[in-house]
Design a protein around this motif. Structure first.
Motif, mmCIF file in Angstrom:
data_model
loop_
_atom_site.group_PDB
_atom_site.id
_atom_site.type_symbol
_atom_site.label_atom_id
_atom_site.label_comp_id
_atom_site.label_asym_id
_atom_site.label_seq_id
_atom_site.Cartn_x
_atom_site.Cartn_y
_atom_site.Cartn_z
ATOM 1 N N GLY A 43 0.804 -1.213 0.000
ATOM 2 C CA GLY A 43 0.000 0.000 0.000
ATOM 3 C C GLY A 43 0.832 1.255 0.000
ATOM 4 O O GLY A 43 0.561 2.192 0.732
ATOM 5 N N SER A 44 1.878 1.319 -0.823
ATOM 6 C CA SER A 44 2.695 2.522 -0.888
ATOM 7 C C SER A 44 1.917 3.635 -1.582
ATOM 8 O O SER A 44 0.857 3.425 -2.150
ATOM 9 N N HIS A 45 2.477 4.820 -1.550
ATOM 10 C CA HIS A 45 1.813 5.966 -2.184
ATOM 11 C C HIS A 45 1.646 5.756 -3.682
ATOM 12 O O HIS A 45 0.814 6.380 -4.309
ATOM 13 N N THR A 46 2.456 4.876 -4.264
ATOM 14 C CA THR A 46 2.383 4.615 -5.694
ATOM 15 C C THR A 46 1.797 3.236 -5.969
ATOM 16 O O THR A 46 2.025 2.652 -7.007
ATOM 17 N N ALA A 47 1.051 2.705 -5.024
ATOM 18 C CA ALA A 47 0.552 1.334 -5.154
ATOM 19 C C ALA A 47 -0.418 1.205 -6.317
ATOM 20 O O ALA A 47 -1.229 2.079 -6.581
ATOM 21 N N ALA A 48 -0.324 0.087 -6.980
ATOM 22 C CA ALA A 48 -1.264 -0.244 -8.043
ATOM 23 C C ALA A 48 -2.352 -1.142 -7.478
ATOM 24 O O ALA A 48 -2.185 -1.775 -6.439
ATOM 25 N N VAL A 49 -3.476 -1.207 -8.167
ATOM 26 C CA VAL A 49 -4.537 -2.118 -7.751
ATOM 27 C C VAL A 49 -4.101 -3.536 -8.065
ATOM 28 O O VAL A 49 -3.663 -3.830 -9.175
ATOM 29 N N VAL A 50 -4.192 -4.420 -7.086
ATOM 30 C CA VAL A 50 -3.829 -5.818 -7.282
ATOM 31 C C VAL A 50 -5.112 -6.608 -7.422
ATOM 32 O O VAL A 50 -5.979 -6.566 -6.553
ATOM 33 N N ALA A 51 -5.250 -7.340 -8.500
ATOM 34 C CA ALA A 51 -6.471 -8.102 -8.731
ATOM 35 C C ALA A 51 -6.661 -9.141 -7.640
ATOM 36 O O ALA A 51 -5.698 -9.770 -7.211
ATOM 37 N N PRO A 52 -7.900 -9.328 -7.156
ATOM 38 C CA PRO A 52 -8.131 -10.264 -6.062
ATOM 39 C C PRO A 52 -7.577 -11.656 -6.330
ATOM 40 O O PRO A 52 -7.057 -12.305 -5.438
ATOM 41 N N GLU A 53 -7.682 -12.128 -7.572
ATOM 42 C CA GLU A 53 -7.240 -13.482 -7.851
ATOM 43 C C GLU A 53 -5.726 -13.634 -7.732
ATOM 44 O O GLU A 53 -5.221 -14.748 -7.653
ATOM 45 N N SER A 54 -4.994 -12.502 -7.728
ATOM 46 C CA SER A 54 -3.540 -12.592 -7.610
ATOM 47 C C SER A 54 -3.061 -12.476 -6.175
ATOM 48 O O SER A 54 -1.886 -12.703 -5.907
ATOM 49 N N ASP A 55 -3.939 -12.102 -5.255
ATOM 50 C CA ASP A 55 -3.508 -11.828 -3.887
ATOM 51 C C ASP A 55 -2.927 -13.053 -3.197
ATOM 52 O O ASP A 55 -1.901 -12.970 -2.521
ATOM 53 N N GLY A 56 -3.601 -14.187 -3.340
ATOM 54 C CA GLY A 56 -3.109 -15.398 -2.688
ATOM 55 C C GLY A 56 -1.738 -15.789 -3.202
ATOM 56 O O GLY A 56 -0.851 -16.172 -2.421
ATOM 57 N N ALA A 57 -1.546 -15.690 -4.516
ATOM 58 C CA ALA A 57 -0.247 -16.026 -5.094
ATOM 59 C C ALA A 57 0.823 -15.053 -4.598
ATOM 60 O O ALA A 57 1.965 -15.452 -4.343
ATOM 61 N N ARG A 58 0.444 -13.790 -4.461
ATOM 62 C CA ARG A 58 1.394 -12.784 -3.970
ATOM 63 C C ARG A 58 1.845 -13.093 -2.547
ATOM 64 O O ARG A 58 3.035 -13.047 -2.228
ATOM 65 N N VAL A 59 0.903 -13.435 -1.687
ATOM 66 C CA VAL A 59 1.260 -13.754 -0.305
ATOM 67 C C VAL A 59 2.077 -15.030 -0.244
ATOM 68 O O VAL A 59 3.063 -15.132 0.499
ATOM 69 N N LEU A 60 1.678 -16.028 -1.024
ATOM 70 C CA LEU A 60 2.433 -17.279 -1.033
ATOM 71 C C LEU A 60 3.868 -17.046 -1.492
ATOM 72 O O LEU A 60 4.820 -17.600 -0.919
ATOM 73 N N ALA A 61 4.041 -16.189 -2.488
ATOM 74 C CA ALA A 61 5.394 -15.867 -2.945
ATOM 75 C C ALA A 61 6.184 -15.165 -1.842
ATOM 76 O O ALA A 61 7.390 -15.389 -1.684
ATOM 77 N N GLY A 62 5.499 -14.327 -1.064
ATOM 78 C CA GLY A 62 6.164 -13.670 0.054
ATOM 79 C C GLY A 62 6.632 -14.655 1.108
ATOM 80 O O GLY A 62 7.726 -14.523 1.655
ATOM 81 N N VAL A 63 5.814 -15.653 1.395
ATOM 82 C CA VAL A 63 6.225 -16.701 2.341
ATOM 83 C C VAL A 63 7.436 -17.446 1.796
ATOM 84 O O VAL A 63 8.381 -17.744 2.534
#
Length: 412
Positions: free
Chosen positions: A100-120
């Motif tokens: 959620g930075s000042h320059t954040a882009a909208v992240v599609a809901p279907e990509s959120d789980g993959a994003r978090v999993l990649a972070g783990v």
């Protein structure tokens, strides 16, 4: 002996516990050369490999060389500087778009789980031990359940939190609070972006990513302090000799590393200058009282006169990365009042040195990062808050000639 932009160069490597992996003999030999008058010791920050650190050191050395050879600091005529680089295992801050930075882009809901999993998955490099890997396996298995199951969110937070030691916890970055609250409360507090971001509504996915970012921040903070105290400080304590000036320069978490090293010097030893470039530690690190009579963690560096010359602190609102990191601390502490002002800013209880300068520090000198040739007024042993909006455009933009000129000017 290696060479870096015409300066003699040696390198020492440490493991995450401050153990020496190699290079101490080369650094000792460099410091022992009778014609070396100034040894500049560099500490890197959020780089995830040695090559990234060397690129930073090379860029800063090139700027130092250009300014040194220009004669912009006449008092340095006849001096022979050398550089010692430290390499330690650090990890880059995770996905800022997800934070959620000042320059954040909208992240599609279907990509959120993959994003978090990649972070783990990225955390596996930070915590390579077998037990930690099993913990991360469990966290990965919980990811699909995060949006709809509160117990899964609580377990996710508590399992990841178990990876870090409370030994480095402190109130100035809300890490004491992070260990004190339950996993469900922690995830609830982190469910909002750590800065105003109208494009994002927050929720479980943001909570998970914010937690991953905060824990990475905490682990790198702890590691930098350990390497500085147990690794670099003992080496520096050996290097003092008549006529040799030691200058410590740290970027990001490297600022914490070199400050910890200065604070842990043995006996009455001290360094000549301490320069903190976009430092990733609390704005109250040098404070005499930042709350209920508590001094900052690094206050002893000033009180025990561990730096005989000036302390240089670059800071700028352009450092969005540090603004986000410390806005996360407000979330962890459950302090959402910062949303009404500037999250991570000087009016926020939780702010970074490289974003706001040294606050509640009576000795601090307000100043500005100047063009090459500008006139500085340095005070021995005092922190100088160098407002750097004009010349530093972001967290890693610290190798310009204006920075090099300030470092050399302060070393006279």
């Amino acid at each position: 002996m290696a060479d870096l932009s015409g300066f003699p160069y040696a390198e020492v490597q440490f493991d995450s516990g401050g153990g020496v992996l190699g290079g101490t003999d080369a650094v000792r030999a460099l410091a022992g050369q009778a014609d070396v008058t100034d040894l500049w010791v560099f500490g890197h920050g959020w780089n995830n490999d040695a090559d990234g650190a060397r690129q930073l050191y090379g860029a800063l050395a090139a700027s130092l060389r250009a300014v040194f050879d220009s004669g912009a600091v006449p008092a340095l005529a006849g001096r022979r500087p050398a550089i010692a680089g430290t390499i330690w295992p650090s990890k880059q801050f995770a996905d800022l778009v997800a934070s959620g930075s000042h320059t954040a882009a909208v992240v599609a809901p279907e990509s959120d789980g993959a994003r978090v999993l990649a972070g783990v998955q990225r955390m596996r490099a930070v915590f390579p031990g077998p037990q930690a890997q099993r913990t991360l396996d469990r966290a990965s298995a919980l990811v699909p359940k995060l949006p709809n199951q509160e117990p899964a969110r609580a377990e996710f937070a508590e399992s990841l939190r178990s990876l870090v030691s409370p030994a480095a916890a402190s109130p100035d970055d809300a890490s004491t609070e992070m260990f004190a609250v339950s996993g469900d409360i922690l995830m609830s507090r982190l469910a909002r972006p750590p800065a105003p971001a109208p494009a994002r509504a927050g929720g479980a996915w943001d909570a998970a990513t914010n937690l991953l970012n905060y824990l990475t921040f905490y682990e790198m903070k702890a590691r930098a302090g350990t390497v500085g105290t147990l690794g670099l400080a003992p080496l520096l304590s050996e290097l003092t000799r008549p006529g040799l000036r030691l200058h410590l320069v740290g970027h990001s978490f490297g600022a914490r590393l070199v400050t910890a090293a200065a604070g842990a010097l043995t006996g009455d030893k001290a360094v000549s200058t301490l320069s903190l470039l976009q430092g990733a530690f609390s704005q109250y690190g040098f404070a005499d009282n930042w709350g209920t009579g508590r001094p900052g963690y690094f206050r002893p560096v000033i009180d025990r006169h561990r730096v005989t010359g000036p302390m240089l602190i670059t800071y700028t609102v352009n450092d969005v990365l540090l603004g986000i990191a410390y806005a996360l601390a407000s979330r962890v502490a459950g302090d959402f009042n910062a949303d009404l002002v500037a999250p991570g800013g000087a009016t926020d209880l939780y702010g970074a040195l490289g974003h706001n300068g040294a606050l509640n520090t009576p000795e601090a000198v307000p100043a500005t990062l100047l063009p090459v040739g500008g006139a500085y007024s340095w005070r021995p042993g005092a922190p100088h808050n160098l407002l750097s909006d004009q010349f530093i455009s972001g967290h890693s933009d610290v190798a310009g000639q204006q920075v090099a000129y300030a470092l050399l000017s302060g070393s006279v």
